[in-house]
Structures are given as structure tokens and as C-alpha cells.
Write a protein that holds these residues in place. Structure first.
Motif, PDB file in Angstrom:
ATOM      1  N   GLU A 179      58.115  21.235  53.109  1.00 54.98           N
ATOM      2  CA  GLU A 179      59.572  21.397  52.414  1.00 54.98           C
ATOM      3  C   GLU A 179      60.384  21.673  53.759  1.00 54.98           C
ATOM      4  OE1 GLU A 179      60.543  20.958  49.418  1.00 54.98           O
ATOM      5  OE2 GLU A 179      58.602  21.021  48.443  1.00 54.98           O
ATOM      6  N   PRO A 180      61.773  20.987  53.592  1.00 55.71           N
ATOM      7  CA  PRO A 180      62.828  21.092  54.496  1.00 55.71           C
ATOM      8  C   PRO A 180      63.193  22.375  54.992  1.00 55.71           C
ATOM      9  CG  PRO A 180      63.687  19.917  52.673  1.00 55.71           C
ATOM     10  CD  PRO A 180      62.402  20.272  52.323  1.00 55.71           C
TER      11      PRO A 180
ATOM     12  N   PRO B  74      53.313   4.608  50.897  1.00 54.20           N
ATOM     13  CA  PRO B  74      53.283   3.319  52.029  1.00 54.20           C
ATOM     14  C   PRO B  74      53.022   4.040  53.394  1.00 54.20           C
ATOM     15  CG  PRO B  74      55.399   3.552  50.985  1.00 54.20           C
ATOM     16  CD  PRO B  74      54.679   4.620  50.277  1.00 54.20           C
ATOM     17  N   VAL B  75      53.587   5.220  53.442  1.00 51.80           N
ATOM     18  CA  VAL B  75      53.181   5.795  54.990  1.00 51.80           C
ATOM     19  C   VAL B  75      52.483   7.099  55.064  1.00 51.80           C
ATOM     20  CG1 VAL B  75      55.714   4.684  55.606  1.00 51.80           C
ATOM     21  CG2 VAL B  75      55.536   7.057  54.617  1.00 51.80           C
ATOM     22  N   ALA B  76      51.456   7.236  54.257  1.00 51.37           N
ATOM     23  CA  ALA B  76      50.560   8.302  54.116  1.00 51.37           C
ATOM     24  C   ALA B  76      49.828   8.329  55.439  1.00 51.37           C
ATOM     25  CB  ALA B  76      49.474   8.039  52.889  1.00 51.37           C
ATOM     26  N   ASP B  77      49.446   7.201  56.167  1.00 49.51           N
ATOM     27  CA  ASP B  77      48.734   7.425  57.391  1.00 49.51           C
ATOM     28  C   ASP B  77      49.465   7.801  58.588  1.00 49.51           C
ATOM     29  OD1 ASP B  77      46.649   6.361  55.887  1.00 49.51           O
ATOM     30  OD2 ASP B  77      46.726   4.240  56.913  1.00 49.51           O
ATOM     31  N   LEU B  78      51.110   7.686  58.321  1.00 46.05           N
ATOM     32  CA  LEU B  78      51.819   8.282  59.219  1.00 46.05           C
ATOM     33  C   LEU B  78      52.349   9.547  59.031  1.00 46.05           C
ATOM     34  CD1 LEU B  78      53.977   4.757  59.448  1.00 46.05           C
ATOM     35  CD2 LEU B  78      52.247   5.366  60.976  1.00 46.05           C
ATOM     36  N   CYS B  79      52.188   9.995  57.997  1.00 47.14           N
ATOM     37  CA  CYS B  79      52.876  11.367  57.757  1.00 47.14           C
ATOM     38  C   CYS B  79      52.128  12.597  58.248  1.00 47.14           C
ATOM     39  CB  CYS B  79      52.595  11.420  55.913  1.00 47.14           C
ATOM     40  SG  CYS B  79      53.145  13.243  55.582  1.00 47.14           S
ATOM     41  N   ALA B  80      52.783  13.375  59.054  1.00 51.62           N
ATOM     42  CA  ALA B  80      52.502  14.283  59.992  1.00 51.62           C
ATOM     43  C   ALA B  80      52.026  15.404  58.912  1.00 51.62           C
ATOM     44  CB  ALA B  80      53.587  14.912  61.003  1.00 51.62           C
ATOM     45  N   TRP B  81      52.672  15.787  57.785  1.00 53.70           N
ATOM     46  CA  TRP B  81      52.137  16.707  56.998  1.00 53.70           C
ATOM     47  C   TRP B  81      50.728  16.383  56.393  1.00 53.70           C
ATOM     48  CZ3 TRP B  81      52.717  16.969  51.180  1.00 53.70           C
ATOM     49  CH2 TRP B  81      52.551  18.127  50.641  1.00 53.70           C
ATOM     50  N   ARG B  82      50.689  15.186  55.919  1.00 63.76           N
ATOM     51  CA  ARG B  82      49.407  14.832  55.406  1.00 63.76           C
ATOM     52  C   ARG B  82      48.305  14.677  56.481  1.00 63.76           C
ATOM     53  NH1 ARG B  82      46.550  10.064  53.697  1.00 63.76           N
ATOM     54  NH2 ARG B  82      45.643  10.405  51.594  1.00 63.76           N
ATOM     55  N   GLY B  83      48.733  14.524  57.679  1.00 61.08           N
ATOM     56  CA  GLY B  83      47.618  14.448  58.672  1.00 61.08           C
ATOM     57  C   GLY B  83      47.128  16.015  59.245  1.00 61.08           C
ATOM     58  N   ALA B  84      48.077  16.860  58.762  1.00 57.02           N
ATOM     59  CA  ALA B  84      47.862  18.325  58.889  1.00 57.02           C
ATOM     60  C   ALA B  84      47.134  18.822  58.003  1.00 57.02           C
ATOM     61  CB  ALA B  84      48.963  19.148  59.553  1.00 57.02           C
TER      62      ALA B  84
ATOM     63  N   VAL C 122      61.589  13.827  52.902  1.00 64.05           N
ATOM     64  CA  VAL C 122      60.619  12.930  53.332  1.00 64.05           C
ATOM     65  C   VAL C 122      60.662  13.224  55.034  1.00 64.05           C
ATOM     66  CG1 VAL C 122      60.424  10.504  54.227  1.00 64.05           C
ATOM     67  CG2 VAL C 122      61.095  11.190  51.706  1.00 64.05           C
ATOM     68  N   LEU C 123      61.859  13.557  55.865  1.00 63.89           N
ATOM     69  CA  LEU C 123      61.811  13.652  57.102  1.00 63.89           C
ATOM     70  C   LEU C 123      60.767  14.752  57.395  1.00 63.89           C
ATOM     71  CD1 LEU C 123      65.566  12.977  58.212  1.00 63.89           C
ATOM     72  CD2 LEU C 123      63.478  11.499  58.457  1.00 63.89           C
ATOM     73  N   ALA C 124      61.171  15.956  56.577  1.00 60.55           N
ATOM     74  CA  ALA C 124      60.268  17.139  56.869  1.00 60.55           C
ATOM     75  C   ALA C 124      58.706  16.807  56.825  1.00 60.55           C
ATOM     76  CB  ALA C 124      60.573  18.316  55.853  1.00 60.55           C
ATOM     77  N   ARG C 125      58.403  16.212  55.882  1.00 61.06           N
ATOM     78  CA  ARG C 125      56.889  15.715  55.797  1.00 61.06           C
ATOM     79  C   ARG C 125      56.308  14.752  56.771  1.00 61.06           C
ATOM     80  NH1 ARG C 125      56.922  16.040  49.119  1.00 61.06           N
ATOM     81  NH2 ARG C 125      56.910  18.449  48.770  1.00 61.06           N
ATOM     82  N   CYS C 126      57.043  13.700  56.850  1.00 61.88           N
ATOM     83  CA  CYS C 126      56.588  12.628  57.649  1.00 61.88           C
ATOM     84  C   CYS C 126      56.730  12.881  58.962  1.00 61.88           C
ATOM     85  CB  CYS C 126      57.215  11.164  57.322  1.00 61.88           C
ATOM     86  SG  CYS C 126      56.941  10.466  55.661  1.00 61.88           S
ATOM     87  N   VAL C 127      57.761  13.593  59.278  1.00 66.17           N
ATOM     88  CA  VAL C 127      58.138  13.625  60.778  1.00 66.17           C
ATOM     89  C   VAL C 127      57.763  15.066  61.331  1.00 66.17           C
ATOM     90  CG1 VAL C 127      60.007  13.638  62.557  1.00 66.17           C
ATOM     91  CG2 VAL C 127      59.764  12.021  60.655  1.00 66.17           C
TER      92      VAL C 127
END
Length: 298
Positions: free
Chosen positions: A161-162, A211-221, A151-156
Motif C-alpha cells: 500500500e502507499p 500487464p506489468v506483473a513481471d515488472l512489479c517490485a511488490w510481486r517480485g518480492a 500502482v506506484l507503491a506496488r510496481c515501483v
């Protein structure tokens, strides 16, 4: 040190994830009010390498039989090993028995709440110590397992993958987004684990349900492909030394008397692998050798 924007993002992440968890978290025994520190410690040890669905009924059986550390400490090691059958990696039963003995002898039968005291217990590592302190006692500690790392690897970090585990780095990363309030920190620890277990999974993440898709750095990229080192593929169980060890250990547990090596031969006919499995069981302390043959330790 976090910048103002980073702190704001972390606060938004924790608020959103905690709100989701309070509504959607699975109803698991160790999350219910009043579930004690001993039960949480046992559940964490069981969950380390065993799926939740298999742990729940066995945890209930274990705590019905040994509701306190003193109850388990007063029981022979052999009974703990027998009770562990089917959970896999039975050395955990020995470690839990040793842990119960230390808690009984050094802490008056009460699971300690201090991380350093927990780490001093036999078989208790950094993850379990922090999980018990956080979930049983509400202490503010970052708790990091495989799901949290993903979760941290993707969201932050925006990575699919971590990186390979690194306790100091991983704990610092979780601490950076952990709420300052201990009660909210406890929820966030559990929420990050839950998200990684049921939504942000390794192979098929359900980003549309996140629930945090809009905050996910991986998805945003654009969810870029992972280019780092791959996890080792787990070896087949069928025909493995693990299977041989399990079969031999179950036979010794069921017999309730010493068995000779000749009596064990039909259970695993391949002699070299059987001998290697028995040698490993003896080395791990799961089997004892005596004048009458092999048995579980007392």
C-alpha cells in the motif's frame, strides 16, 4: 536522478502499460475524442468521491443542461445543488458553480490550460488542475490519484500500500516514470489510473491479469503484507450526520420555497443531530436563512 537501469525499467513499464491501456481501457465518455475541457473538468469533480457508474448518466444530464461554463454561471446556485442530488458531497456543486463563474468572468468562458491558472479557480485542487491540463489539453504533467499512488507503491516501491499522501513526493514519483512525450504521458496517466481501478485494486489485486506483473517490485518480492499505517475506516452512513444533511437538503430542494424548522422536524426527529446538520448546511453555504425560513441559495 535515475540510474540507467532505473530509466530502462521506467521505459519498459510505461510501454507495457500504455499498450495494455490502448487495448483494454474502458470506454468512458471523458476519454472519447472531442470531449471538451469543460466536460473533463466537470467529470473530474464528479468522480472525486462518486463511483464511475453513477457519474456517467449524471454527467450527461449536466452537460446537456449546461454545455459551457457560462451556461452554469448564469444559473442560480440552487439549481446546481438540485442537479447534484444523489451524487453525494453537494459542496462540490457550489464549488463547480463558483468555478464556472470565474472561468466566465476571468477567462472568457474558456477553461484555462495552464496549471497555475487552473489552481487559481475556486475549488480546483492540485489533482483536478493537472488532470484537466493533461487530459483536456495534452500537457505533460504527472496526475496522481489514489489508484495511481497504489500502482506506484506496488510496481515501483515494492510496497503493498502507499504511504500517506504527500503531494510533492507523489508528484515526483509519478514524474520519474512519466514518458517525456506529452501524448504518451497523457496515456500513461490514464493507464496507471485504470490499472489501479480495475486490476491493481486495494483489497483483491488481480495480479494474474496484470500487464506489468513481471515488472512489479511488490510481486517480485513475494507480495509481502503491508505493515504501514492503515486507512481510516469510513463511518456508517445510516444514522449519520451525512444522512441527516442529505435528507434535509433534498427536502429544501424539492419544496422550491422556504421551509420553517418546524416543517423539517418530522424528516429527522432527533433534534440535536438535526440542528447540527442544519448548522453545517448553513455554514457550507448549501442552505440560506431568510425571514420566511430556510431555502437553497440563489
Amino acid at each position: 536522478m535515475q540510474t540507467v537501469s532505473e530509466a530502462a525499467s521506467a521505459a519498459e513499464l510505461t510501454r507495457s502499460l500504455n499498450a495494455w491501456f490502448r487495448l483494454e481501457a474502458r470506454d468512458l465518455p471523458w476519454r472519447r475524442p472531442g470531449f471538451g475541457a469543460w466536460g473533463i473538468l466537470v467529470s473530474e469533480v464528479m468522480l472525486q468521491q462518486t463511483p464511475v457508474v453513477r457519474v456517467i448518466p449524471r454527467l450527461r444530464e449536466w452537460l446537456d443542461r449546461w454545455p459551457t461554463p457560462a451556461d452554469l454561471a448564469a444559473t442560480p446556485q440552487s439549481e446546481a445543488i438540485r442537479a447534484w442530488a444523489g451524487l453525494g458531497y453537494p459542496r462540490r456543486a457550489l464549488r463547480l458553480h463558483a468555478c464556472a463563474t470565474a472561468i466566465t468572468e476571468s477567462h472568457g468562458g474558456v477553461v484555462p490550460r495552464d496549471v497555475d491558472a487552473l489552481l487559481a479557480l475556486p475549488g480546483i485542487g492540485d489533482y483536478t488542475a493537472r488532470a484537466v491540463a493533461a487530459f483536456a489539453y495534452g500537457e505533460r504533467h504527472p496526475v496522481v490519484d489514489t489508484n495511481v499512488r497504489r500502482v506506484l507503491a506496488r510496481c515501483v516501491d515494492g510496497q503493498g500500500e502507499p504511504a500517506p499522501p504527500n503531494a510533492r513526493r507523489d508528484l515526483a514519483a509519478m514524474d520519474a516514470v512519466l514518458p517525456a512525450d506529452p501524448s504518451e504521458a497523457r496515456v500513461f496517466n490514464a493507464a496507471a489510473m485504470e490499472l489501479g481501478a480495475v486490476v491493481c485494486t486495494a483489497r483483491s489485486p488481480r495480479c494474474d491479469a496484470c500487464p506489468v506483473a513481471d515488472l512489479c517490485a511488490w510481486r517480485g518480492a513475494g507480495a509481502p503484507a503491508y505493515l504501514g499505517a492503515r486507512r481510516a475506516v469510513q463511518k456508517r452512513y445510516e444514522g449519520s450526520d451525512r444522512q441527516a444533511r442529505g435528507i434535509l437538503l433534498r427536502a429544501l430542494g424539492s419544496a422550491r420555497r422556504p421551509l420553517s424548522t418546524e416543517e423539517l422536524e418530522p424528516l429527522w426527529p432527533e433534534a440535536t443531530q438535526r440542528d447540527r446538520a442544519l448548522s453545517g448546511l448553513l455554514s457550507d453555504g448549501l442552505v440560506a436563512s431568510g425571514p420566511d425560513g430556510l431555502s437553497l441559495p440563489d
